[in-house]
Design a protein around this motif. Structure first.
Motif, PDB file in Angstrom:
ATOM      1  N   ALA A  31       0.856  -1.194   0.000  1.00 23.83           N
ATOM      2  CA  ALA A  31       0.000   0.000   0.000  1.00 23.83           C
ATOM      3  C   ALA A  31       0.887   1.237   0.000  1.00 23.83           C
ATOM      4  N   VAL A  32       0.795   2.008  -1.072  1.00 24.56           N
ATOM      5  CA  VAL A  32       1.690   3.167  -1.225  1.00 24.56           C
ATOM      6  C   VAL A  32       1.062   4.391  -0.563  1.00 24.56           C
ATOM      7  N   THR A  33       1.747   4.901   0.463  1.00 25.50           N
ATOM      8  CA  THR A  33       1.140   5.908   1.336  1.00 25.50           C
ATOM      9  C   THR A  33       1.743   7.305   1.192  1.00 25.50           C
ATOM     10  N   LYS A  34       2.430   7.571   0.078  1.00 26.05           N
ATOM     11  CA  LYS A  34       2.928   8.941  -0.112  1.00 26.05           C
ATOM     12  C   LYS A  34       1.727   9.892  -0.141  1.00 26.05           C
ATOM     13  N   THR A  35       1.867  11.005   0.534  1.00 25.22           N
ATOM     14  CA  THR A  35       0.829  12.044   0.701  1.00 25.22           C
ATOM     15  C   THR A  35      -0.356  11.606   1.581  1.00 25.22           C
ATOM     16  N   GLU A  54       6.770   3.694   0.681  1.00 25.38           N
ATOM     17  CA  GLU A  54       7.001   5.138   0.627  1.00 25.38           C
ATOM     18  C   GLU A  54       8.174   5.393  -0.299  1.00 25.38           C
ATOM     19  N   ASN A  55       8.151   6.537  -0.977  1.00 24.14           N
ATOM     20  CA  ASN A  55       9.237   6.803  -1.919  1.00 24.14           C
ATOM     21  C   ASN A  55      10.173   7.924  -1.490  1.00 24.14           C
ATOM     22  N   ARG A  56       9.884   8.553  -0.344  1.00 28.84           N
ATOM     23  CA  ARG A  56      10.817   9.573   0.165  1.00 28.84           C
ATOM     24  C   ARG A  56      11.003   9.386   1.656  1.00 28.84           C
ATOM     25  N   PHE A  74      10.822   0.601   0.805  1.00 28.43           N
ATOM     26  CA  PHE A  74      11.303   1.839   0.198  1.00 28.43           C
ATOM     27  C   PHE A  74      11.247   1.682  -1.319  1.00 28.43           C
ATOM     28  N   ILE A  75      10.379   2.467  -1.981  1.00 31.75           N
ATOM     29  CA  ILE A  75      10.115   2.239  -3.403  1.00 31.75           C
ATOM     30  C   ILE A  75      10.623   3.362  -4.297  1.00 31.75           C
ATOM     31  N   GLY A  76      11.203   4.416  -3.719  1.00 38.04           N
ATOM     32  CA  GLY A  76      11.622   5.559  -4.533  1.00 38.04           C
ATOM     33  C   GLY A  76      13.114   5.560  -4.818  1.00 38.04           C
ATOM     34  N   LEU A 156      13.334  -8.423  -8.683  1.00 37.21           N
ATOM     35  CA  LEU A 156      13.442  -7.281  -9.599  1.00 37.21           C
ATOM     36  C   LEU A 156      12.205  -6.397  -9.492  1.00 37.21           C
ATOM     37  N   MET A 157      12.415  -5.126  -9.820  1.00 38.12           N
ATOM     38  CA  MET A 157      11.310  -4.164  -9.798  1.00 38.12           C
ATOM     39  C   MET A 157      11.358  -3.332 -11.074  1.00 38.12           C
ATOM     40  N   THR A 158      10.192  -2.939 -11.570  1.00 37.11           N
ATOM     41  CA  THR A 158      10.185  -1.969 -12.668  1.00 37.11           C
ATOM     42  C   THR A 158       8.990  -1.035 -12.560  1.00 37.11           C
ATOM     43  N   MET A 159       9.137   0.124 -13.185  1.00 35.49           N
ATOM     44  CA  MET A 159       8.053   1.087 -13.337  1.00 35.49           C
ATOM     45  C   MET A 159       7.714   1.110 -14.823  1.00 35.49           C
ATOM     46  N   ALA A 160       6.458   0.837 -15.133  1.00 37.35           N
ATOM     47  CA  ALA A 160       6.043   0.891 -16.533  1.00 37.35           C
ATOM     48  C   ALA A 160       5.711   2.337 -16.901  1.00 37.35           C
ATOM     49  N   GLY A 192       3.536  -3.267 -11.323  1.00 37.71           N
ATOM     50  CA  GLY A 192       2.113  -2.991 -11.344  1.00 37.71           C
ATOM     51  C   GLY A 192       1.733  -1.964 -10.299  1.00 37.71           C
ATOM     52  N   MET A 193       0.975  -0.941 -10.744  1.00 38.40           N
ATOM     53  CA  MET A 193       0.482   0.124  -9.879  1.00 38.40           C
ATOM     54  C   MET A 193      -1.031   0.232 -10.148  1.00 38.40           C
ATOM     55  N   THR A 194      -1.641   1.291  -9.659  1.00 36.86           N
ATOM     56  CA  THR A 194      -3.097   1.429  -9.788  1.00 36.86           C
ATOM     57  C   THR A 194      -3.606   1.157 -11.199  1.00 36.86           C
ATOM     58  N   ASN A 195      -2.932   1.719 -12.163  1.00 33.50           N
ATOM     59  CA  ASN A 195      -3.442   1.685 -13.530  1.00 33.50           C
ATOM     60  C   ASN A 195      -3.275   0.330 -14.218  1.00 33.50           C
ATOM     61  N   VAL A 208       2.422  -5.938  -5.866  1.00 34.39           N
ATOM     62  CA  VAL A 208       1.887  -4.795  -6.606  1.00 34.39           C
ATOM     63  C   VAL A 208       1.896  -3.589  -5.673  1.00 34.39           C
ATOM     64  N   ARG A 209       2.308  -2.445  -6.208  1.00 31.02           N
ATOM     65  CA  ARG A 209       2.454  -1.228  -5.408  1.00 31.02           C
ATOM     66  C   ARG A 209       1.275  -0.307  -5.717  1.00 31.02           C
ATOM     67  N   ILE A 210       0.314  -0.254  -4.799  1.00 33.97           N
ATOM     68  CA  ILE A 210      -0.941   0.423  -5.114  1.00 33.97           C
ATOM     69  C   ILE A 210      -1.187   1.603  -4.180  1.00 33.97           C
ATOM     70  N   GLY A 211      -1.321   2.773  -4.769  1.00 34.31           N
ATOM     71  CA  GLY A 211      -1.591   3.987  -4.006  1.00 34.31           C
ATOM     72  C   GLY A 211      -2.994   4.504  -4.233  1.00 34.31           C
ATOM     73  N   SER A 212      -3.210   5.176  -5.369  1.00 34.73           N
ATOM     74  CA  SER A 212      -4.472   5.905  -5.546  1.00 34.73           C
ATOM     75  C   SER A 212      -5.714   5.022  -5.617  1.00 34.73           C
ATOM     76  N   ALA A 213      -5.595   3.789  -6.073  1.00 31.96           N
ATOM     77  CA  ALA A 213      -6.776   2.915  -6.083  1.00 31.96           C
ATOM     78  C   ALA A 213      -7.258   2.625  -4.662  1.00 31.96           C
ATOM     79  N   LYS A 217      -7.259   9.658  -5.344  1.00 28.49           N
ATOM     80  CA  LYS A 217      -6.311  10.414  -6.164  1.00 28.49           C
ATOM     81  C   LYS A 217      -5.483  11.355  -5.315  1.00 28.49           C
ATOM     82  N   ARG A 218      -4.170  11.412  -5.629  1.00 23.82           N
ATOM     83  CA  ARG A 218      -3.313  12.343  -4.892  1.00 23.82           C
ATOM     84  C   ARG A 218      -3.465  13.744  -5.465  1.00 23.82           C
ATOM     85  N   ARG A 219      -3.368  14.730  -4.591  1.00 22.36           N
ATOM     86  CA  ARG A 219      -3.346  16.125  -5.079  1.00 22.36           C
ATOM     87  C   ARG A 219      -1.940  16.454  -5.538  1.00 22.36           C
TER      88      ARG A 219
HETATM   89  C1  LIG Z   1       3.406   6.432  -6.291  1.00 25.57           C
HETATM   90  C2  LIG Z   1       4.033   5.131  -6.609  1.00 25.57           C
HETATM   91  C3  LIG Z   1       3.250   3.978  -6.781  1.00 25.57           C
HETATM   92  C4  LIG Z   1       1.733   3.959  -6.670  1.00 25.57           C
HETATM   93  O1  LIG Z   1       1.126   4.702  -7.673  1.00 25.57           O
HETATM   94  P1  LIG Z   1      -0.459   4.630  -7.937  1.00 25.57           P
HETATM   95  O2  LIG Z   1      -0.591   4.863  -9.373  1.00 25.57           O
HETATM   96  O3  LIG Z   1      -1.057   5.705  -7.089  1.00 25.57           O
HETATM   97  O4  LIG Z   1      -0.928   3.289  -7.511  1.00 25.57           O
HETATM   98  C5  LIG Z   1       3.899   2.792  -7.065  1.00 25.57           C
HETATM   99  N1  LIG Z   1       5.251   2.722  -7.189  1.00 25.57           N
HETATM  100  C6  LIG Z   1       6.030   3.811  -7.030  1.00 25.57           C
HETATM  101  C7  LIG Z   1       7.495   3.662  -7.188  1.00 25.57           C
HETATM  102  C8  LIG Z   1       5.451   5.039  -6.748  1.00 25.57           C
HETATM  103  O5  LIG Z   1       6.229   6.122  -6.603  1.00 25.57           O
END
Ligand SMILES: *Cc1c(COP(=O)(O)O)cnc(C)c1O
Length: 220
Positions: A31-35, A54-56, A74-76, A156-160, A192-195, A208-213, A217-219
């Protein structure tokens, strides 16, 4: 709202797991809790979530201190001068992306007499804006990491790239899985993230790293 969101996500995960011949317990929700504030994190924990991302470090510190019983990822992008703080508070670093960072982690692992679990971040899509090791350079990087006895490579990790249609990033996830299957870098696949988490699970994601779902939505 949070409970509803989580139910929906769990349903999607169960279906995607089934489509990939797996069971939902093989996929961990980070569960991604930034903001997101401490109370929301506490509410998420009360619903049965126990792994948070968290990424910071700066932003994460208060939450980690307030909720020490949870598991933090730590994901950032990680700066070498934050390594000590991060390995003291986080269970897994998803973003090992360069040799100098591995050296800093090894050094602090020795000083604190600890092993540090990491995922190697791979820039599968090749976008300039993304951090990560090039897929072509991954085998050599993994080979070098074998000499770092304080570092445990768990996967391994990736951001699409961000796209409207998550089908468009399926090849990115598939490639990460192939790189994992080639060996030498652990079993976990953080992708994999929200989208796009359903597609990522179909392609073998174990986290799976899920924040906004979850939290909305983050401001900004
Ligand atoms: C913010 C973030 C996410 C989550 O993003 P959402 O689209 O809100 O699910 C996942 N991974 C990383 C590295 C992020 O910075």
């Amino acid at each position: 709202m949070l409970a509803e969101n989580l139910n929906h996500i769990r349903g999607e995960i169960a279906q995607a797991a089934k489509r990939s011949g797996r069971t939902p317990d093989q996929i961990r929700i980070i569960a991604v809790t930034k903001t997101v504030d401490v109370e929301q994190v506490r509410a998420a924990a009360a619903l049965g979530l126990h792994e948070f991302g968290e990424n910071r470090f700066q932003e994460a510190r208060d939450k980690v201190n307030a909720l020490p019983g949870l598991t933090w990822h730590f994901i950032g992008h990680l700066q070498s001068n934050k390594v000590r703080d991060v390995i003291n508070s986080f269970s897994l670093i998803h973003s090992l992306d360069r040799l100098s960072l591995a050296e800093a982690i090894q050094r602090w692992g020795e000083r604190l007499d600890r092993h540090v679990s990491v995922l190697v971040q791979v820039n599968v899509s090749g976008e300039d804006s993304k951090y990560g090791v090039d897929p072509e350079g991954l085998p050599d990087f993994l080979a070098v990491l074998r000499d770092f006895d304080r570092i445990r490579v768990e996967g391994l990790m990736t951001m699409a790239p961000w796209v409207d249609d998550p089908e468009a990033v399926r090849p990115v996830f598939r490639r990460l899985r192939q790189l994992r299957d080639a060996g030498g870098g652990g079993a976990e696949l953080s992708m994999g993230m929200t989208n796009d988490y359903a597609v990522a699970i179909e392609e073998g994601a174990t986290m799976v790293r899920i924040g906004s779902a979850l939290f909305g939505k983050r401001r900004g």
